[in-house]
Structure formats: structure tokens, C-alpha cells
Scaffold this motif. Sequence first.
Motif, PDB file in Angstrom:
ATOM      1  N   THR A   1       7.752  11.944  -3.863  1.00 61.53           N
ATOM      2  CA  THR A   1       8.250  10.742  -3.209  1.00 61.53           C
ATOM      3  C   THR A   1       7.070   9.889  -2.736  1.00 61.53           C
ATOM      4  N   SER A   2       7.370   8.729  -2.195  1.00 62.01           N
ATOM      5  CA  SER A   2       6.291   7.815  -1.830  1.00 62.01           C
ATOM      6  C   SER A   2       6.700   6.923  -0.673  1.00 62.01           C
ATOM      7  N   ILE A   3       5.716   6.544   0.151  1.00 59.35           N
ATOM      8  CA  ILE A   3       5.914   5.579   1.232  1.00 59.35           C
ATOM      9  C   ILE A   3       5.243   4.271   0.839  1.00 59.35           C
ATOM     10  N   TRP A   4       5.978   3.188   0.913  1.00 57.86           N
ATOM     11  CA  TRP A   4       5.446   1.850   0.646  1.00 57.86           C
ATOM     12  C   TRP A   4       5.319   1.114   1.968  1.00 57.86           C
ATOM     13  N   ILE A   5       4.189   0.455   2.167  1.00 56.53           N
ATOM     14  CA  ILE A   5       3.934  -0.289   3.400  1.00 56.53           C
ATOM     15  C   ILE A   5       3.549  -1.721   3.042  1.00 56.53           C
TER      16      ILE A   5
ATOM     17  N   VAL B   1      14.315   5.467   3.127  1.00 55.02           N
ATOM     18  CA  VAL B   1      14.431   5.682   4.569  1.00 55.02           C
ATOM     19  C   VAL B   1      13.394   4.801   5.245  1.00 55.02           C
ATOM     20  N   MET B   2      13.805   4.044   6.250  1.00 58.14           N
ATOM     21  CA  MET B   2      12.851   3.210   6.974  1.00 58.14           C
ATOM     22  C   MET B   2      12.080   4.071   7.974  1.00 58.14           C
ATOM     23  N   VAL B   3      10.782   4.135   7.805  1.00 62.39           N
ATOM     24  CA  VAL B   3       9.928   4.932   8.679  1.00 62.39           C
ATOM     25  C   VAL B   3       9.403   4.095   9.843  1.00 62.39           C
ATOM     26  N   TYR B   4       9.149   2.814   9.590  1.00 62.54           N
ATOM     27  CA  TYR B   4       8.594   1.960  10.646  1.00 62.54           C
ATOM     28  C   TYR B   4       8.946   0.511  10.364  1.00 62.54           C
ATOM     29  N   MET B   5       9.221  -0.240  11.436  1.00 62.38           N
ATOM     30  CA  MET B   5       9.420  -1.679  11.341  1.00 62.38           C
ATOM     31  C   MET B   5       8.761  -2.327  12.543  1.00 62.38           C
ATOM     32  N   GLY B   6       7.648  -3.005  12.313  1.00 67.67           N
ATOM     33  CA  GLY B   6       6.910  -3.632  13.397  1.00 67.67           C
ATOM     34  C   GLY B   6       7.527  -4.947  13.828  1.00 67.67           C
ATOM     35  N   ASP B   7       7.308  -5.287  15.086  1.00 61.01           N
ATOM     36  CA  ASP B   7       7.866  -6.538  15.601  1.00 61.01           C
ATOM     37  C   ASP B   7       7.168  -6.912  16.897  1.00 61.01           C
ATOM     38  N   GLY B   8       6.472  -8.037  16.886  1.00 54.60           N
ATOM     39  CA  GLY B   8       5.931  -8.597  18.115  1.00 54.60           C
ATOM     40  C   GLY B   8       4.586  -8.061  18.561  1.00 54.60           C
ATOM     41  N   LEU B   9       3.933  -7.226  17.761  1.00 49.71           N
ATOM     42  CA  LEU B   9       2.621  -6.705  18.132  1.00 49.71           C
ATOM     43  C   LEU B   9       1.515  -7.476  17.422  1.00 49.71           C
ATOM     44  N   THR B  10       0.324  -7.372  17.953  1.00 50.11           N
ATOM     45  CA  THR B  10      -0.823  -7.952  17.255  1.00 50.11           C
ATOM     46  C   THR B  10      -1.065  -7.178  15.964  1.00 50.11           C
ATOM     47  N   HIS B  11      -1.845  -7.760  15.086  1.00 48.43           N
ATOM     48  CA  HIS B  11      -2.163  -7.109  13.818  1.00 48.43           C
ATOM     49  C   HIS B  11      -2.758  -5.722  14.042  1.00 48.43           C
ATOM     50  N   ALA B  12      -3.699  -5.607  14.957  1.00 48.96           N
ATOM     51  CA  ALA B  12      -4.352  -4.323  15.210  1.00 48.96           C
ATOM     52  C   ALA B  12      -3.395  -3.314  15.817  1.00 48.96           C
ATOM     53  N   ASP B  13      -2.625  -3.745  16.821  1.00 50.95           N
ATOM     54  CA  ASP B  13      -1.695  -2.818  17.488  1.00 50.95           C
ATOM     55  C   ASP B  13      -0.569  -2.400  16.543  1.00 50.95           C
ATOM     56  N   ASP B  14      -0.087  -3.337  15.755  1.00 50.27           N
ATOM     57  CA  ASP B  14       0.982  -3.018  14.819  1.00 50.27           C
ATOM     58  C   ASP B  14       0.497  -2.036  13.756  1.00 50.27           C
ATOM     59  N   THR B  15      -0.711  -2.223  13.285  1.00 50.93           N
ATOM     60  CA  THR B  15      -1.271  -1.320  12.279  1.00 50.93           C
ATOM     61  C   THR B  15      -1.429   0.084  12.842  1.00 50.93           C
TER      62      THR B  15
ATOM     63  N   ILE C   1       0.877  -1.168   0.000  1.00 52.03           N
ATOM     64  CA  ILE C   1       0.000   0.000   0.000  1.00 52.03           C
ATOM     65  C   ILE C   1       0.914   1.217   0.000  1.00 52.03           C
ATOM     66  N   THR C   2       0.622   2.182  -0.852  1.00 51.75           N
ATOM     67  CA  THR C   2       1.515   3.328  -1.006  1.00 51.75           C
ATOM     68  C   THR C   2       0.806   4.625  -0.631  1.00 51.75           C
ATOM     69  N   LEU C   3       1.617   5.574  -0.179  1.00 50.23           N
ATOM     70  CA  LEU C   3       1.169   6.945   0.069  1.00 50.23           C
ATOM     71  C   LEU C   3       2.045   7.862  -0.769  1.00 50.23           C
ATOM     72  N   ASP C   4       1.458   8.536  -1.726  1.00 50.54           N
ATOM     73  CA  ASP C   4       2.201   9.457  -2.578  1.00 50.54           C
ATOM     74  C   ASP C   4       2.237  10.832  -1.925  1.00 50.54           C
TER      75      ASP C   4
ATOM     76  N   CYS D   1       6.237  -3.025   7.537  1.00 53.85           N
ATOM     77  CA  CYS D   1       7.455  -2.263   7.270  1.00 53.85           C
ATOM     78  C   CYS D   1       7.078  -1.113   6.349  1.00 53.85           C
ATOM     79  N   ALA D   2       7.418   0.114   6.736  1.00 53.61           N
ATOM     80  CA  ALA D   2       7.113   1.300   5.936  1.00 53.61           C
ATOM     81  C   ALA D   2       8.415   1.937   5.477  1.00 53.61           C
ATOM     82  N   LEU D   3       8.587   2.079   4.167  1.00 50.14           N
ATOM     83  CA  LEU D   3       9.798   2.644   3.586  1.00 50.14           C
ATOM     84  C   LEU D   3       9.452   3.868   2.754  1.00 50.14           C
ATOM     85  N   HIS D   4      10.235   4.914   2.898  1.00 47.20           N
ATOM     86  CA  HIS D   4      10.059   6.132   2.104  1.00 47.20           C
ATOM     87  C   HIS D   4      11.062   6.108   0.957  1.00 47.20           C
TER      88      HIS D   4
END
Length: 324
Positions: A61-65, A97-111, A53-56, A82-85
Motif C-alpha cells: 500500500t502507499s501514502i500520498w501527500i 483512508v485519510m491519515v491527515y488533513m491540515g488546516d490553518g497552520l503555517t507551512h512549517a507547523d503543518d509539515t 510525495i509518496t511513502l510505499d 492532505c495525506a491519504l493511504h
Amino acid sequence: MHDLDELRRHLATPLGANHDPDQPPIAGHLLWDTLITAGHTPAVHDHSAGRAITLDLPDGTSIWISEQADITHPPAEHEGWCALHFNDPTDPLGDYVMVYMGDGLTHADDTAACVEAITAWIAAHQAVGAIARQAAYVALPKTIPRETLRMTWVIAYSHPGFNGIRPPTPSTQHAATLIHRSWEKPDPTNPDADPTDLWIYLRRGACTGCPWEGPNRRDHNQAIEDALDHTHPTWRQHPALPTGASGKRAAQLAAHRSAIHPARWFDSGGPLKVTTTIRRDRHEPGRAPGGGYLVKVHQPPKLKPGTAQLSLLDQSSDPEDEDY
């Protein structure tokens, strides 16, 4: 779900609506909905082949998730977004640039954590001016990777407006400061720059009273001088004074200092120029009488006849790549 149009229709269906029973739930659906709720406009582009999923962003530039280049996995099997710019959205192998990297959270909390980090990071990415950049920087959540924080524009430590905890307060008048970010690339202003000559930091002069920013500089002093050109345009016309006087000499020097500067010069944060025998001695914030910059002007020491070697004090302090 390999058809992009089908994937887009599925994501665009509001959560909680009646879904096609032949289409199992996908983890990207909650991410899509949460991004929209946060005020973003998500998309699935052909060049991502439905893997993200992308944010333009307005600057092109763009963020890919995604999670390991996938957004269609079942929510119960979700491990972390994982969110990358990307500077070039059409080149997923290019600079990012790495904006976010999730680890160990539930689907809802990580989102939720992912969207919070993206929202705060976009605010910092789009901020203009020292105060706005600093305010956005201190608002970044702890989930932002450390290296990404270093690549975010911020007021340099100890310079006017710096506060590492709370949003800064704008000054009531133009006041010089310095912003910087990690770079570790060649000169961005020269397309023919030596690729092996890396600038460790990008620096810009800035103002705590307005959004003005100077050009990218490698040198700490040059960026500050840009800021002083903005806040106190006549500062270069003033003479540099000697330092180290004491007693009667110090009183005379103080009287002379007041006489050669305009009224309320130092009250307005004006700089004080002083001589130094150290080449490229760095300018110091807060050291002028009114809290402005102490600007160092190199003056080689007078050597005795027959002296062939410069004093050690005349060696460069080379502040170019120091972090301050």
C-alpha cells in the motif's frame, strides 16, 4: 517544474544547500526533508505525475501527500497537507483512508504535524497483536481524523488489555481478548459475498500475552471463542453450568464448578461456561471467577405442554453489530 526527474533532483537536494536561483522554493521540499528525518523513504512516482510525495509501505500500500494534488506551490501560499493511504497505489480513485488533513497552520507547523501523524499511523497500521495495536492506538495524535481512528484495530472497550489513555501492560501468561475495527463493507473472507450485506465491524480474537491474532470474524462471540481456543484449548470440553442459584444450592454449584475444572483454571484466566435461554447472548469479559470470560451457551427453555410460543427470553440479543 513539470519534469519529474528535475523535481526529484530538487527534492533530494538538502535544505539549506545552494539552489539554482532559477528554481523557486517549493513547499514539498520541507515535507520531503522532514519525512527523511523521521526515518521514512519518500518518493515521487510516475503514476502520481509529480502531484504527490509518496511513502510505499511493506504491504504494497502507499501514502500520498499533497495539497490539492500539488507539492510545488510556494511555501508562503501553503494552506494544508492532505495525506491519504491507498490500498492500491496505482488507483488514486480507489479505496483510501485519510491519515491527515491540515488546516490553518503555517507551512512549517503543518509539515511537522503531518509527518507526526503519518509516523504514528504507520506504526498502528503495521502493529501486530492486541498489546502492540493498543499501544500504537493510544499514541496516535489528535490530528488523526475521527473516522480513521474507528478504522484502526484496537482492543474492544472493557475487554482484557483495554486502556484508552495509557499503553497496556502485557500479561505474564496467555489471556484471551477481543480486538475490532470499523469495516462497513461485505465479508472480506468471501469474494462472492453479497455486496449489500455489510459487516459493520471486523473482529478478531487476540491474546494479551503474545502477538497471536485469530481470523476476521463478524460475530463477537465467535472471535472470543477463537481466542479461548488459543489460550485455553480444552475449554470446549467443560460442561456449562446453570446460573441463578442461591443459598445451599449456590454453595453446591460452586463446589461442583471447582471439581470439574483443572487446578488453577480460573487463576489462569480460564472461562466459565454457563447456560442461557437467550440465543446468541454475548460472552462477557471479566465475569468468570478469575477474571476470564463468562461464556454463554444457549439452552432453550423447557416449554409446558401445549405452549406454542417461545418465551421472550429466548429471543436473540443479536450482538453481531453492536459496538463494545
